[in-house]
Structure formats: structure tokens, C-alpha cells
Design an enzyme around this catalytic site. Structure first.
Site, PDB file in Angstrom:
ATOM      1  N   SER A 157       1.298  -1.151  -7.367  1.00 13.34           N
ATOM      2  CA  SER A 157       0.509  -0.066  -6.467  1.00 13.34           C
ATOM      3  C   SER A 157       0.550   1.204  -7.417  1.00 13.34           C
ATOM      4  O   SER A 157       1.365   1.532  -7.997  1.00 13.34           O
ATOM      5  CB  SER A 157       1.542   0.070  -5.261  1.00 13.34           C
ATOM      6  N   ASN A 204       0.774  -1.361  -0.034  1.00 14.18           N
ATOM      7  CA  ASN A 204       0.031   0.032   0.102  1.00 14.18           C
ATOM      8  C   ASN A 204       0.904   1.221  -0.032  1.00 14.18           C
ATOM      9  O   ASN A 204       2.073   1.367   0.429  1.00 14.18           O
ATOM     10  CB  ASN A 204      -1.061   0.138   1.193  1.00 14.18           C
ATOM     11  N   GLU A 209     -13.849  -2.007  -7.082  1.00 15.53           N
ATOM     12  CA  GLU A 209     -14.120  -2.885  -6.076  1.00 15.53           C
ATOM     13  C   GLU A 209     -15.783  -3.137  -6.424  1.00 15.53           C
ATOM     14  O   GLU A 209     -16.484  -2.284  -6.923  1.00 15.53           O
ATOM     15  CB  GLU A 209     -14.141  -2.412  -4.649  1.00 15.53           C
ATOM     16  N   CYS A 247      -9.029   4.937  -3.153  1.00 15.56           N
ATOM     17  CA  CYS A 247      -8.140   5.585  -4.520  1.00 15.56           C
ATOM     18  C   CYS A 247      -8.378   6.887  -4.530  1.00 15.56           C
ATOM     19  O   CYS A 247      -7.306   7.749  -4.699  1.00 15.56           O
ATOM     20  CB  CYS A 247      -8.517   4.717  -5.574  1.00 15.56           C
TER      21      CYS A 247
END
Ligand code: UDX
Length: 448
Positions: free
Chosen positions: A111, A71, A145, A256
Site C-alpha cells: 500500500s 487501502n 491502471e 492515487c
């Protein structure tokens, strides 16, 4: 990685993580995240060519291509705090790869990173008495997602950035070959490494900007009796603009958008481009304004006091079909409602566990109830925060019957049938559309 393993049985994919609990969950029947379709993909590939392990060194040594997906949160300290990306995990990983590797590797930036990170990575990987050749590629991830599996199976594009050296181009071709197992060649876009890194930040900034644009207009619609859904439709039918991402809402959330825009803003300021930075910062400002505006709308329409009133939030996740609550507008809205001394009841089909963690400092002031009927019972108001399809099918007559009167609904996603709710007896406050209230009936008819 699960999808690569699923689509390409001849590659061995090993996912490593420092967190043993998380790896144990990936190896169990209950995966650590909820994502439609993911269970099936993992179950089909796990043990065949997909493995989850905490042995990071072995993972590095035994692989030819390493996707780094650690992350990169917003930095919380020092220079750039609250804006820049915190690259400490990335850098530690690069050093670990350099120190463990005993053969040449392709390092893939998965990432989301600031533009020019690959240069820093290359410098770390080739510092000291390193023995191996490393090629750094950028391959940002565009999945969303809730639709991750179908986004991965049918991507709009796969972006691969590389150095334009013979080594860089060879590494790029190896990565192209993996995706070509299921993605048409025309959708695999190869660019310079800097364009690829920047394109990820810019894609998210453009998407978020579209939402902030329509959300800003929703405020104007509420003042002028225009209907934001009609405006969005009229605007979106222009093929130059497109009709997606024009749903007015309580604001965007997710791990994000905010992080990446702030990162972009920081980069612009770093390079002295203050006007550009201000422009993009406005997207985040409108998002914060929209969340606060939602709370103020509730307050002013409920007679300027929420103290002691019971309010049910329908949904806590940042969007439907996920249990993820990172940066969810629900967090700010809940905190503000508690500050106004409302009694809060939260319900969500997937996100209540995360909600408890997000609001653990408010323990005792919030109830968490799975069943939406039980959650809304005895409430003065319902606020729709997440666009779960199941909420459309709720029996609102039954809900209305169990609520304190006058009963209010604030539809932060415009997913409900507002006319019907109004007929049932609710005072209805959509986003960017005229409110439907019963308050002026005595003075001559419903106020529409
Ligand atoms: C986003 C990008 O879409 C994806 O390409 C990137 O890889 C990661 O960030 P994600 O955060 O999973 O994906 O969800 P997304 O569907 O983009 O939604 C983000 C937020 O915007 C959610 O809170 C959603 O509810 C909100 N949204 C979306 C709106 O408010 N209105 C819209 O019209 C669309």
C-alpha cells in the site's frame, strides 16, 4: 500477486480478503475488475500456484512473505481529515499478523503509505508477547491502471526499501530474488526504507505536477490562440523534461494522485514545511480549477444557460481502458452540469455501473446509455471526458444528424479530429486550442 504467481510457478501465492463477494469473483470467470490482459494471467495461474481465499488467518500462518495491500484512503475524520492517510486498516492488519503468526515473517508494505509508517509497523509487530521475528520492507507499486499487466511485466524500476541491518538486508534479498525471475537486476533498486516510502509519494506528485503544469498552460493558450499540443510538443522534445504526461485534459483522476499529494502536503505541514506544502497543494488546486473551467467553458459558450439542455458525456472512467471512476473528473463535471439543470446522458464502455453508484443521489436526473449513438441523440452538446480509442472511430456525421442544433462538442481530451468536426457542422471547443465555431458566419465567415 497474480503476475508474481504467473512468473514464478515455484512460489505459492494466496490472496486473502475480508470481502467474500470479491473473493468469489476472483475465483469465477468474471473478475471483479476490468484490466486488459489480467484474465489470461489469472486463468493461467489460478489453481496451480495462485489461490484466492477469505481465510486470512490461514493465509498469514502458511506464508513466509506477506504483502499488505489494504487501502489507505484519505482520512475523513479528526486530525488530518481530508489530507492525511487513514491508516486504520493497515494497523489492524499488522496486529492480526502479529497475533496469528507462528513463524518468522517478512512483511512487505505494498500500500502507499506516509514516510515512517514502517517504523510504526515494526513497533506494533514487536509489542507485547510476540513470539516471532518480523522484518518490514517497503515495496511500493508503480503500475498504472489500464496498462497494469505490461507495467508489471516490464517495470521501469522495482523499488525495495529495507532496514540496513543484517535481518533487513536478508529480507530484502529474498524479495529481490522473487522479482529477479523476470525483471533485469539493473531495474531492481534497493534503498533505505524511508527513501522507498517517500519515493512513491514523490513519483505520483511529480507525475500529477506535470499534468497540472500543462493544464494550467492550456488555460493561457485558450486566451492567446496558442495551441497547447504544439507547446507540449516543443517543451517535451527537451530530453530533460520528456514528452510523456503532457496531454492537457479535463484534469487528472484516479485513486492515487490526489490522495498521495494531499498525504505529502500533510506530511510537510506536520514537519513545519509550509512553503513546501503550499507548492504541492497547488497541483491539486490547478486540477480542481481545470475541471471547473471545463464546466464554465460549456456554460459560457452555450449562451450562459444549460437549463433544460441535453448534454452527453462521452466517457466516465478516470482514464481509458478501465472501468474505475475513483476521483474521475466526470463526477465533478456531472454534478455541476446537473446543478446548472442540464439533462445529462452518460455513456462509457466499462464504467457505467460505477457511475451509477457515484451519482446515486442524482437518480432520475441522469440517463445511462451504453450505445454512444443513442446517448448523443437529441443532445445539444457532447463532452469528451475519457480518451477511449473507440470514440475516435465514431460516425460523427450520423451523430451530428441526430443532435439538436446548434450542436457543440467540448473535447476534454483533444482526441477528436477538430477540423473535420467543424466541417460537419459542429461548434468545436478543444482544451487549450482555438475554438472552431460557425456563429459569426452571417457577419463574414467562420470564426476560427
Ligand atoms: C498512477 C501512476 O501513473 C502510477 O505509477 C501509480 O502507481 C498509480 O497512479 P493511474 O492513476 O492508474 O496511475 O493512471 P495514470 O495513467 O497515471 O493517469 C492518472 C490520471 O492522469 C488520469 O485521469 C489520466 O487521464 C490523467 N492524465 C495522464 C492526463 O490528464 N494527462 C496525461 O498526459 C496523462
Amino acid at each position: 500477486m497474480a503476475l508474481i504467481a504467473y512468473k514464478c510457478p515455484r512460489y505459492k501465492v494466496t490472496v486473502v480478503d475480508i470481502n467474500p463477494d470479491r473473493i468469489a469473483k476472483w475465483n469465477s470467470d468474471t473478475l471483479p475488475i476490468y484490466e486488459p490482459g489480467l484474465d489470461e494471467v489469472v486463468k493461467a495461474a489460478r489453481g496451480r500456484n495462485l489461490f484466492f481465499s477469505t481465510d486470512i488467518e490461514d493465509g498469514i500462518r502458511s506464508s513466509e512473505i506477506i504483502f499488505v495491500s489494504v487501502n489507505t484512503p484519505t482520512k475523513t475524520f479528526g486530525t488530518g481529515a481530508g489530507m492525511a492517510a487513514d491508516l486504520q486498516y493497515w494497523e489492524k492488519t499488522a496486529r492480526q499478523i502479529r497475533d496469528c503468526a507462528d513463524s518468522p515473517k517478512i512483511i512487505v508494505e505494498k500500500s502507499t503509505l506516509p514516510v515512517k509508517t514502517a517504523q510504526a509497523m515494526q513497533r506494533i509487530l514487536t509489542a507485547g508477547d510476540y513470539k516471532n521475528r518480523f522484518e518490514v520492507l517497503s515495496n511500493p507499486e508503480f503500475l498504472a491502471e489500464g496498462t497494469a499487466i505490461s507495467d508489471l511485466e516490464h517495470p521501469d524500476r522495482v523499488l525495495i526499501g529495507s532496514a540496513e541491518t543484517p535481518g533487513g538486508l536478508k529480507a530484502r534479498d529474498e524479495l529481490v530474488e522473487i522479482y529477479a525471475n523476470w525483471v533485469p537486476q539493473a531495474r531492481i533498486l534497493t534503498t533505505s526504507i524511508w527513501s522507498s516510502e517517500l519515493s512513491k509519494l514523490v513519483s505520483n506528485a511529480f507525475l500529477a505536477q506535470k499534468i497540472s503544469s500543462i493544464n494550467s498552460i492550456s488555460a493561457l493558450c485558450e486566451k492567446t490562440d496558442a495551441n497547447v499540443a504544439e507547446v507540449a510538443k516543443a517543451v517535451g522534445m527537451d530530453s530533460r523534461l520528456g514528452d510523456k504526461f503532457l496531454n492537457a485534459s479535463v484534469g487528472f483522476g484516479g485513486s492515487c494522485f490526489k490522495k498521495d499529494i494531499l498525504n505529502l502536503v500533510y506530511l510537510c505541514r506536520y514537519y513545519g514545511l509550509d512553503e513546501v506544502a503550499d507548492y504541492w497543494e497547488g497541483v491539486v488546486r490547478i486540477n480542481e480549477y481545470q475541471q471547473e473551467r471545463f464546466v464554465i467553458n460549456m456554460l459560457s459558450n452555450m449562451f450562459n444557460t444549460l437549463a433544460g439542455k441535453k448534454i452527453c458525456l462521452l466517457g466516465f472512467a478516470f482514464k481509458a481502458n478501465t472501468g474505475d471512476t475513483r476521483e474521475s473528473p466526470a463526477i465533478h463535471i456531472s454534478r455541476r452540469l446537473v446543478e446548472e439543470r442540464a439533462r445529462l446522458v452518460l455513456t462509457d464502455p466499462q464504467a457505467l455501473e460505477n457511475a451509477r453508484t457515484d451519482l446515486k443521489d442524482l437518480t432520475g436526473r441522469i440517463d445511462y446509455i451504453d450505445d454512444p449513438y443513442a446517448a448523443s441523440s437529441g443532445c445539444d452538446a457532447i463532452a469528451v471526458i475519457t480518451e477511449w480509442q473507440a470514440y475516435k472511430a465514431l460516425d460523427f456525421e450520423k451523430i451530428y444528424g441526430s443532435m439538436t442544433k446548434p450542436a457543440f462538442i467540448f473535447d476534454g481530451r483533444n482526441i477528436l479530429d477538430h477540423e473535420r468536426l467543424f466541417k460537419i457542422g459542429f461548434n468545436v471547443f478543444p482544451i487549450g486550442k482555438p475554438a472552431l465555431t460557425h456563429f459569426e458566419e452571417a457577419a463574414g465567415g467562420a470564426c476560427r
